[in-house]
Every structure is written in C-alpha cells, then in structure tokens.
Design a protein around this motif. Structure first.
Motif, mmCIF file in Angstrom:
data_model
loop_
_atom_site.group_PDB
_atom_site.id
_atom_site.type_symbol
_atom_site.label_atom_id
_atom_site.label_comp_id
_atom_site.label_asym_id
_atom_site.label_seq_id
_atom_site.Cartn_x
_atom_site.Cartn_y
_atom_site.Cartn_z
ATOM 1 N N SER A 24 0.825 -1.196 0.000
ATOM 2 C CA SER A 24 0.000 0.000 0.000
ATOM 3 C C SER A 24 0.866 1.255 0.000
ATOM 4 O O SER A 24 0.590 2.227 -0.725
ATOM 5 C CB SER A 24 -0.927 -0.009 1.224
ATOM 6 N N ASN A 25 1.922 1.244 0.785
ATOM 7 C CA ASN A 25 2.832 2.393 0.819
ATOM 8 C C ASN A 25 3.592 2.543 -0.491
ATOM 9 O O ASN A 25 3.806 3.661 -0.978
ATOM 10 C CB ASN A 25 3.788 2.278 2.002
ATOM 11 N N GLN A 80 2.278 6.586 -7.067
ATOM 12 C CA GLN A 80 1.380 7.660 -7.521
ATOM 13 C C GLN A 80 2.129 8.993 -7.515
ATOM 14 O O GLN A 80 2.070 9.759 -8.475
ATOM 15 C CB GLN A 80 0.148 7.733 -6.610
ATOM 16 N N GLN A 81 2.865 9.247 -6.461
ATOM 17 C CA GLN A 81 3.617 10.506 -6.352
ATOM 18 C C GLN A 81 4.760 10.549 -7.361
ATOM 19 O O GLN A 81 5.000 11.587 -7.993
ATOM 20 C CB GLN A 81 4.169 10.666 -4.932
ATOM 21 N N ILE A 82 5.464 9.438 -7.521
ATOM 22 C CA ILE A 82 6.607 9.393 -8.443
ATOM 23 C C ILE A 82 6.143 9.631 -9.883
ATOM 24 O O ILE A 82 6.750 10.415 -10.618
ATOM 25 C CB ILE A 82 7.367 8.061 -8.310
ATOM 26 N N ALA A 88 5.640 13.092 -14.679
ATOM 27 C CA ALA A 88 4.843 13.847 -15.647
ATOM 28 C C ALA A 88 5.244 15.318 -15.624
ATOM 29 O O ALA A 88 5.426 15.943 -16.684
ATOM 30 C CB ALA A 88 3.355 13.696 -15.345
ATOM 31 N N GLU A 89 5.430 15.876 -14.436
ATOM 32 C CA GLU A 89 5.836 17.273 -14.327
ATOM 33 C C GLU A 89 7.234 17.473 -14.908
ATOM 34 O O GLU A 89 7.495 18.417 -15.653
ATOM 35 C CB GLU A 89 5.809 17.723 -12.866
ATOM 36 N N ARG A 90 8.152 16.555 -14.606
ATOM 37 C CA ARG A 90 9.512 16.650 -15.144
ATOM 38 C C ARG A 90 9.483 16.595 -16.672
ATOM 39 O O ARG A 90 10.187 17.323 -17.366
ATOM 40 C CB ARG A 90 10.375 15.521 -14.577
#
Length: 103
Positions: free
Chosen positions: A13-14, A20-22, A27-29
């Motif tokens: 789960s972690n 999700q964050q990575i 996507a932003e990078r």
C-alpha cells in the motif's frame, strides 16, 4: 520517512502511494523537458552529456544526504534521463519541422 510496516499489504500500500507521487513528478519533469527543447540549438544540446553527469553527481550526493542507495539512484536516473532525452529529441525534431519517425 518510511514507517515500519507489520504486513506485506501495508508495504504494498505504501509502495502504491509512492508510485502515484513518483509518476506525478515524472509527468511534471517531462513537461519541463518538453519546454527545454525550445531552447536548444541542436541534438548535441539535447543530449548534453556534461549536464547529464552534473545531474548524476547531484542526485548521488542527495542520496547520501537522505539515506538512499546512491548506486540505485544513479541507475534509475540514468534510465530516466535516457528516456527523457529520447522525448526531448522528438520534441526538438518536431520544433525543427523534421519528422524523425519516417527517417
């Protein structure tokens, strides 16, 4: 900081939460990589081997600071940078009006 999990399900789960964050950060990078293509004159500027080594050095140092494995960090970054260079080459070619897919 990672919490001490008591089950495999908690670990997974972690990991899913971090993935999700990575991916969101990737996507932003990638959006910044696309913008960078506008500022580079040629494919050598896109490949920028000195910049690659500068980034690798920076993330290895950061790994030591935050307790990550610097070798794993370097391998991940080299793979990520190679993929983003391919993306940026395509962006650069599109901006130059060249269709690389037919070459």
């Amino acid at each position: 900081m990672a919490v001490n999990c008591t089950t495999l399900e908690q670990v997974r789960s972690n990991i899913d939460r971090l993935d999700q964050q990575i991916v969101t950060l990737l996507a932003e990078r990638g959006q910044y990589v696309s913008q960078a293509a506008r500022f580079k004159k040629d494919t050598d500027g896109v490949k920028a081997p000195q910049r690659v080594e500068q980034v690798i050095s920076k993330v290895r140092d950061l790994s030591h600071t935050v307790g990550a494995n610097p070798d794993v960090t370097e391998q991940v970054y080299r793979a990520m940078i190679a993929a983003f260079i391919q993306q940026e080459l395509a962006e650069h070619a599109a901006l130059a009006g060249v269709d690389r897919s037919s070459a």
